[in-house]
Motif scaffolding. Structure first.
Motif, PDB file in Angstrom:
ATOM      1  N   PRO A 186       2.298  -1.499   7.965  1.00 12.64           N
ATOM      2  CA  PRO A 186       3.381  -0.627   7.515  1.00 12.64           C
ATOM      3  C   PRO A 186       4.614  -1.448   7.168  1.00 12.64           C
ATOM      4  O   PRO A 186       4.776  -2.595   7.596  1.00 12.64           O
ATOM      5  CB  PRO A 186       3.628   0.285   8.723  1.00 12.64           C
ATOM      6  CG  PRO A 186       3.104  -0.469   9.894  1.00 12.64           C
ATOM      7  CD  PRO A 186       1.974  -1.313   9.395  1.00 12.64           C
ATOM      8  N   ARG A 187       5.500  -0.841   6.399  1.00  9.37           N
ATOM      9  CA  ARG A 187       6.676  -1.550   5.885  1.00  9.37           C
ATOM     10  C   ARG A 187       7.532  -2.134   6.998  1.00  9.37           C
ATOM     11  O   ARG A 187       7.990  -3.284   6.896  1.00  9.37           O
ATOM     12  CB  ARG A 187       7.530  -0.590   5.052  1.00  9.37           C
ATOM     13  CG  ARG A 187       6.862  -0.090   3.815  1.00  9.37           C
ATOM     14  CD  ARG A 187       7.701   0.989   3.154  1.00  9.37           C
ATOM     15  NE  ARG A 187       9.035   0.517   2.889  1.00  9.37           N
ATOM     16  CZ  ARG A 187       9.371  -0.262   1.883  1.00  9.37           C
ATOM     17  NH1 ARG A 187       8.432  -0.671   1.042  1.00  9.37           N
ATOM     18  NH2 ARG A 187      10.615  -0.637   1.707  1.00  9.37           N
ATOM     19  N   ALA A 207       1.598   1.348  -0.649  1.00 10.18           N
ATOM     20  CA  ALA A 207       1.666   2.554   0.185  1.00 10.18           C
ATOM     21  C   ALA A 207       2.892   3.393  -0.182  1.00 10.18           C
ATOM     22  O   ALA A 207       2.804   4.616  -0.274  1.00 10.18           O
ATOM     23  CB  ALA A 207       1.703   2.167   1.662  1.00 10.18           C
ATOM     24  N   ARG A 208       4.034   2.718  -0.389  1.00 15.28           N
ATOM     25  CA  ARG A 208       5.237   3.478  -0.789  1.00 15.28           C
ATOM     26  C   ARG A 208       5.015   4.133  -2.143  1.00 15.28           C
ATOM     27  O   ARG A 208       5.376   5.309  -2.336  1.00 15.28           O
ATOM     28  CB  ARG A 208       6.455   2.562  -0.836  1.00 15.28           C
ATOM     29  CG  ARG A 208       7.659   3.195  -1.534  1.00 15.28           C
ATOM     30  CD  ARG A 208       8.945   2.438  -1.320  1.00 15.28           C
ATOM     31  NE  ARG A 208       9.506   2.742  -0.002  1.00 15.28           N
ATOM     32  CZ  ARG A 208      10.733   2.394   0.362  1.00 15.28           C
ATOM     33  NH1 ARG A 208      11.507   1.722  -0.447  1.00 15.28           N
ATOM     34  NH2 ARG A 208      11.191   2.707   1.559  1.00 15.28           N
ATOM     35  N   LEU A 218      -1.970   1.583   8.785  1.00 16.05           N
ATOM     36  CA  LEU A 218      -1.199   2.043   7.627  1.00 16.05           C
ATOM     37  C   LEU A 218      -1.055   3.556   7.583  1.00 16.05           C
ATOM     38  O   LEU A 218      -0.232   4.084   6.835  1.00 16.05           O
ATOM     39  CB  LEU A 218      -1.863   1.559   6.332  1.00 16.05           C
ATOM     40  CG  LEU A 218      -1.001   1.569   5.072  1.00 16.05           C
ATOM     41  CD1 LEU A 218       0.113   0.540   5.165  1.00 16.05           C
ATOM     42  CD2 LEU A 218      -1.854   1.328   3.829  1.00 16.05           C
ATOM     43  N   GLU A 240       2.284   5.548   7.387  1.00 15.74           N
ATOM     44  CA  GLU A 240       3.069   5.606   6.147  1.00 15.74           C
ATOM     45  C   GLU A 240       2.855   6.936   5.414  1.00 15.74           C
ATOM     46  O   GLU A 240       3.681   7.313   4.570  1.00 15.74           O
ATOM     47  CB  GLU A 240       2.678   4.463   5.219  1.00 15.74           C
ATOM     48  CG  GLU A 240       2.915   3.076   5.776  1.00 15.74           C
ATOM     49  CD  GLU A 240       4.362   2.642   5.643  1.00 15.74           C
ATOM     50  OE1 GLU A 240       4.724   2.018   4.646  1.00 15.74           O
ATOM     51  OE2 GLU A 240       5.136   2.946   6.589  1.00 15.74           O
TER      52      GLU A 240
END
Length: 272
Positions: A54-55, A78-79, A100, A103
């Motif tokens: 994840p970010r 993902a974004r 992930l 997200e």
């Protein structure tokens, strides 16, 4: 050595895995190279096809290496996928790495379905692929976070990346996916949005001659540098078209190349 005419460079896009770090280890000189580019006044965007983390974890990982990255400076598939799902009103069926999944929280209210495929790692198996296939057969949209062929694994060897599994679903379903990560032109152009920088004045630095370099040049970026770190293997620069603007040893050498190009550009301007 410049293989093409000296470019105008107004912004820099950087890949992460294989360019800035390998696993949890910074590639030698990467943090210094990033800081040199910042000090030169160049806006940076970190464009990664990583679909396992994840970010927040990526930003924290970079911070631990001494590399400051703002949320707006990091673009991940993902974004882009979350924005696509919201825009199209789709609820995701996820075939991604378990880390992930966070997200994609808050997307349960979509009116339709979309299969979202990322690097699921050990979660890629017949059962999970077959569930995704059945969703596609029932009419769900098909979204691929990336279609990279390989990545450099923790043991230093190449491993299968998302593209192989996307290709299996594409073959079985007869459906082509919407690709949201590199080499999608929209991904590169989204990274430049808000920078007031035409694509022709941007440079991409990557270790993947296909997704990073040929993808960026095909999207209209003026310059793409291939580094000999990460997944790079000898003669990669000859395997895909368009070919790199230049091949350099690492991110530090890429920074040298860019800053030299800007000095030449400035000198040319002064001479006019």
């Amino acid at each position: 050595m410049f293989l093409h005419p000296t470019p105008m460079i107004r912004a820099v896009l950087l890949d992460l895995l294989g360019v800035v770090y390998d696993g949890d280890t910074q590639i030698a000189g990467a943090a210094t190279a990033v800081e040199r580019l910042r000090q030169a006044g160049l806006p940076l965007r970190f464009v990664s096809n990583t679909t396992r983390s994840p970010r927040a974890r990526i930003i924290a990982q970079l911070a631990a290496m001494g590399i400051r990255v703002g949320d707006e400076e990091l673009l991940t598939p993902a974004r882009a996928a979350v924005e696509w799902l919201r825009r199209h009103g789709r609820q995701p069926h996820l075939l991604v790495h378990p880390d992930l999944a966070v997200e994609f929280s808050g997307l349960e209210g979509g009116s339709g379905r979309a299969v979202v495929v990322g690097d699921a790692g050990e979660a890629f198996n017949h059962a999970s692929l077959n569930r995704a296939f059945r969703e596609l057969a029932a009419g769900a949209d098909f979204v691929a976070l990336a279609v990279n062929r390989t990545f450099k694994d923790a043991d230093g060897l190449l491993s299968l990346d998302t593209g192989a599994f996307v290709a299996a679903l594409e073959f079985a379903s007869g459906r082509s996916p919407v690709v949201l990560g590199k080499p999608s032109p929209d991904f590169f152009l989204s990274a430049l949005a808000g920078l007031n920088c035409p694509a022709a004045d941007a440079v991409m630095i990557g270790d993947d001659a296909e997704s990073d370099v040929a993808g960026a040049l095909s999207a209209g970026l003026g310059t793409a540098l291939l580094v000999r770190t990460g997944k790079y293997r000898p003669n990669d620069e000859t395997r895909f078209d368009p070919v790199p603007t230049a091949v350099v040893d690492d991110l530090g050498a890429a920074a040298d190349w860019i800053l030299k190009a800007r000095r030449i550009e400035a000198a040319s301007g002064d001479a006019l």
